[in-house]
Design a protein around this motif. Structure first.
Motif, PDB file in Angstrom:
ATOM      1  N   ARG A 240       3.004 -72.064 -27.333  1.00 14.71           N
ATOM      2  CA  ARG A 240       1.576 -71.597 -27.773  1.00 14.71           C
ATOM      3  C   ARG A 240       1.638 -70.159 -28.666  1.00 14.71           C
ATOM      4  O   ARG A 240       0.745 -70.202 -29.753  1.00 14.71           O
ATOM      5  N   LEU A 241       2.506 -69.302 -28.318  1.00 10.84           N
ATOM      6  CA  LEU A 241       2.346 -68.104 -29.033  1.00 10.84           C
ATOM      7  C   LEU A 241       3.940 -67.969 -29.149  1.00 10.84           C
ATOM      8  O   LEU A 241       4.824 -68.020 -28.302  1.00 10.84           O
ATOM      9  N   GLU A 242       4.233 -67.452 -30.340  1.00 14.71           N
ATOM     10  CA  GLU A 242       5.655 -67.081 -30.463  1.00 14.71           C
ATOM     11  C   GLU A 242       5.919 -65.811 -31.465  1.00 14.71           C
ATOM     12  O   GLU A 242       5.174 -65.520 -32.560  1.00 14.71           O
ATOM     13  N   ALA A 243       6.697 -65.032 -31.163  1.00  9.78           N
ATOM     14  CA  ALA A 243       7.173 -63.771 -31.819  1.00  9.78           C
ATOM     15  C   ALA A 243       8.630 -63.936 -32.463  1.00  9.78           C
ATOM     16  O   ALA A 243       9.554 -64.334 -31.802  1.00  9.78           O
ATOM     17  N   ARG A 244       8.635 -63.659 -34.009  1.00 13.58           N
ATOM     18  CA  ARG A 244      10.187 -64.002 -34.452  1.00 13.58           C
ATOM     19  C   ARG A 244      10.469 -62.553 -35.261  1.00 13.58           C
ATOM     20  O   ARG A 244       9.831 -61.960 -36.121  1.00 13.58           O
ATOM     21  N   GLY A 264      12.155 -61.246 -30.418  1.00 19.11           N
ATOM     22  CA  GLY A 264      11.938 -62.779 -30.401  1.00 19.11           C
ATOM     23  C   GLY A 264      11.570 -63.368 -29.036  1.00 19.11           C
ATOM     24  O   GLY A 264      12.232 -63.099 -28.263  1.00 19.11           O
ATOM     25  N   LEU A 265      10.416 -63.864 -28.999  1.00 14.55           N
ATOM     26  CA  LEU A 265       9.884 -64.556 -27.677  1.00 14.55           C
ATOM     27  C   LEU A 265       9.004 -65.517 -27.917  1.00 14.55           C
ATOM     28  O   LEU A 265       8.371 -65.767 -28.964  1.00 14.55           O
ATOM     29  N   GLU A 266       8.969 -66.460 -26.754  1.00 11.39           N
ATOM     30  CA  GLU A 266       7.944 -67.587 -26.879  1.00 11.39           C
ATOM     31  C   GLU A 266       7.124 -67.663 -25.548  1.00 11.39           C
ATOM     32  O   GLU A 266       7.688 -67.368 -24.360  1.00 11.39           O
ATOM     33  N   ALA A 268       4.790 -70.477 -23.541  1.00  9.92           N
ATOM     34  CA  ALA A 268       4.301 -72.078 -23.591  1.00  9.92           C
ATOM     35  C   ALA A 268       3.210 -72.114 -22.858  1.00  9.92           C
ATOM     36  O   ALA A 268       2.897 -71.351 -21.869  1.00  9.92           O
ATOM     37  N   ALA A 269       2.390 -73.288 -22.877  1.00 12.60           N
ATOM     38  CA  ALA A 269       1.298 -73.621 -22.153  1.00 12.60           C
ATOM     39  C   ALA A 269       1.665 -73.848 -20.867  1.00 12.60           C
ATOM     40  O   ALA A 269       2.600 -74.435 -20.382  1.00 12.60           O
ATOM     41  N   GLY A 270       0.744 -73.189 -19.967  1.00 17.16           N
ATOM     42  CA  GLY A 270       1.243 -73.260 -18.508  1.00 17.16           C
ATOM     43  C   GLY A 270       2.430 -72.398 -17.992  1.00 17.16           C
ATOM     44  O   GLY A 270       2.987 -72.674 -16.919  1.00 17.16           O
ATOM     45  N   GLU A 271       2.727 -71.538 -18.799  1.00 24.87           N
ATOM     46  CA  GLU A 271       3.909 -70.781 -18.486  1.00 24.87           C
ATOM     47  C   GLU A 271       3.580 -69.480 -18.327  1.00 24.87           C
ATOM     48  O   GLU A 271       2.833 -68.868 -19.126  1.00 24.87           O
ATOM     49  N   CYS A 272       4.416 -68.678 -17.682  1.00 23.63           N
ATOM     50  CA  CYS A 272       4.408 -67.114 -17.437  1.00 23.63           C
ATOM     51  C   CYS A 272       5.649 -66.499 -17.872  1.00 23.63           C
ATOM     52  O   CYS A 272       6.717 -66.833 -17.072  1.00 23.63           O
ATOM     53  N   LEU A 437       0.831 -66.946 -19.952  1.00 25.97           N
ATOM     54  CA  LEU A 437       0.631 -65.792 -19.590  1.00 25.97           C
ATOM     55  C   LEU A 437       1.842 -64.947 -20.023  1.00 25.97           C
ATOM     56  O   LEU A 437       3.002 -65.283 -19.712  1.00 25.97           O
ATOM     57  N   LEU A 438       1.610 -63.758 -20.661  1.00 25.40           N
ATOM     58  CA  LEU A 438       2.498 -62.845 -20.730  1.00 25.40           C
ATOM     59  C   LEU A 438       2.005 -61.647 -19.824  1.00 25.40           C
ATOM     60  O   LEU A 438       1.156 -60.862 -19.906  1.00 25.40           O
ATOM     61  N   LEU A 439       2.985 -61.360 -18.855  1.00 27.29           N
ATOM     62  CA  LEU A 439       2.676 -60.471 -17.801  1.00 27.29           C
ATOM     63  C   LEU A 439       3.510 -59.308 -18.010  1.00 27.29           C
ATOM     64  O   LEU A 439       4.901 -59.476 -17.846  1.00 27.29           O
ATOM     65  N   ILE A 440       2.920 -58.245 -18.478  1.00 24.41           N
ATOM     66  CA  ILE A 440       3.433 -56.927 -18.615  1.00 24.41           C
ATOM     67  C   ILE A 440       3.441 -56.141 -17.304  1.00 24.41           C
ATOM     68  O   ILE A 440       2.360 -55.835 -16.978  1.00 24.41           O
TER      69      ILE A 440
END
Length: 486
Positions: A240-244, A264-266, A268-272, A437-440
């Motif tokens: 769903r969301l990606e940084a390059r 760089g990170l990704e 995905a849907a339903g992923e933390c 979810l991106l959990l900082i």
């Protein structure tokens, strides 16, 4: 020990409601007094009363003796730092109040930096507050208080939202401050820190004292806690969301402060994906770039494979709704004059086109799921505790129905019961609704409970990344081993 400040039979009413009732607390020179209790128990109101500070419009009863020189280190220290002044200028301004020439002022600043244990002081002093991590901001505020000759320091959740290495440093800082003869009042959910630091513990519940005494007798010895068992990652959904190749800095030219270097990170849907690292490693800057809140960056950010504009002002309503950010400091993200319920509902109206009536119903339902009553939802932000306001901030982001939720230390100001409830809500949304979810976080137990993968940042770079069960259970990088205690 000399009593520097105290409250006796303190009662604080806001809008006819008692938030503190019949509380007795004394701050003694060279001693650490800890106030503990769940979110909304009255800790912050009591701590600030020792400094002679009260919520706007409060009715105060009881006996209050305050110190002449006081210092307050809030949970979110950026709120008390001048954003237009570099940290060095802020400290020199305070030091100059004591008189003397440049040499004397510089000596006082250096002594305060030493007492506050600020690492790499040259770099910190050159930066503006927004260019500092939460831990660095906290140390600058502590140094300011020491420069003013504070006889009492009220530290509100100073170790919350800090990594294990930084936390040990903060404990040492506060112990050193007490050793100088300063009275320290510690407001905290971190019972291990309270056991280590406190001479006396006062337990609050519902605005009243429910227990007091030495830490060991009130809290008991710490229970052995096995390392959290991380969940095994499942099959990934679509990205769903990606940084390059994301590179970011604060400022320009010679004054630029690098923050991210080729990330760089990704998600995905339903992923933390949990993002961990030392204070100042670039975690929050990365989250802000993804959400369009920090525009000074290079590289690409993609949503469902399509480039996202750098800033929120250039993003469409759908793009704004897709990536929602929950701030570590929720107070700064709310309008202090409008009821929380209305501000949560407005997100659904503005980003999804919901009718005001339906948005209000959805707001109340989401707030209730996160443990806030309709009465609490009707209050203005100043009428909620930090933990309650954090839950409201999460509810507001969820009403946008995002693809990806960026959570910046959202469990840091919560008591254990509320924390578990919030984690359960996020886990349900991830598993049933496909929320990314991106959990900082510095809360490794939360990362273990929620994360499929973990990435470790150091100096703006990813130094280790992998499945949560592997990385938290058998870390390879030295920093990851230090953070996890392995």
């Amino acid at each position: 020990m000399t009593v520097v400040a105290e409250v006796r039979n303190l009662r604080v009413e806001i809008g006819g409601r008692a938030v503190v009732d019949g509380v007795d607390v004394s701050a003694r020179a060279g001693r650490v007094t800890a106030l503990v209790g769940p979110s909304g128990s009255g800790k912050t109101t009591t701590g600030l009363a020792l400094l002679g500070e009260y919520p706007p419009g409060a009715r105060v009863l009881g006996h209050v003796v305050t110190a002449d020189a006081v210092g307050y280190v809030p949970q979110h220290p950026a709120a008390v730092l001048n954003p237009a002044r570099r940290a060095g200028a802020l400290l020199r301004d305070v030091a100059a109040l004591g008189g003397g020439g440049r040499r004397e002022v510089r000596a006082r600043v250096e002594e305060a930096l030493l007492s506050a244990r600020i690492p790499d002081p040259g770099t910190v002093l050159r930066r503006f507050p927004h260019q500092l991590s939460g831990g660095q901001q906290q140390r600058v505020v502590l140094a300011q208080a020491l420069l003013r000759g504070a006889r009492v320091i009220v530290a509100d959740e100073p170790t919350t939202g800090q990594d294990a290495v930084t936390k040990r440093g903060i404990v040492a800082e506060l112990a050193a401050v007490a050793a100088r003869g300063v009275a320290v009042v510690l407001l905290s959910h971190d019972l291990d820190v309270v056991r280590e630091l406190a001479d006396e513990v006062v337990v609050l519940g519902g605005g009243r004292v429910v227990a007091r005494g030495p830490a060991r007798s009130v809290l008991g010895p710490p229970s052995p806690q096995p390392p959290p068992a991380a969940r095994v990652a499942r099959a990934r959904g679509p990205v769903r969301l990606e940084a390059r190749h994301l590179t970011a800095a604060y400022g320009t030219g010679r004054g630029a402060a690098p923050a991210l270097d080729g990330i760089g990170l990704e998600v995905a849907a339903g992923e933390c994906l949990a993002l961990i690292g030392r204070s100042g490693s670039g975690k929050t800057t990365l989250g802000r770039c993804l959400a369009g809140l920090h525009t000074d960056h290079d590289g690409r950010i993609l949503w469902r494979g399509a480039p996202l504009p750098r800033g929120v002002r250039s993003r469409s309503r759908a793009e704004l709704a897709a990536v929602q950010y929950v701030f570590q400091d929720p107070k700064a993200a709310f309008d202090e004059y409008r009821p929380v319920r209305d501000q949560v509902a407005r997100t659904a109206v503005r980003l999804r086109g919901a009718t005001p009536e339906r948005a209000r119903e959805e707001a109340l339902r989401t707030l209730a799921e996160l443990g806030l009553t309709e009465e609490q939802a009707g209050r203005r932000p100043g009428g909620l505790s930090g933990g309650e306001l954090q839950r409201a901030a999460l509810a507001r982001a969820l009403t946008a129905r995002p693809d990806v939720l960026v959570c910046d230390e959202i469990t840091s100001g919560l008591d254990p019961v509320t924390r578990e409830a919030v984690l359960d809500v996020l886990a349900g949304l991830r598993d049933r609704g496909g929320l990314g979810l991106l959990l900082i976080t510095h809360d490794l137990a939360a990362a273990a409970a929620l994360a499929d993968r973990v990435a470790v940042l150091e100096a703006g770079r990813v130094v280790e990344e992998g499945p949560a069960h592997r990385l938290l259970g058998a870390p390879r990088h030295a920093l990851t081993r230090a953070l996890t205690g392995r």
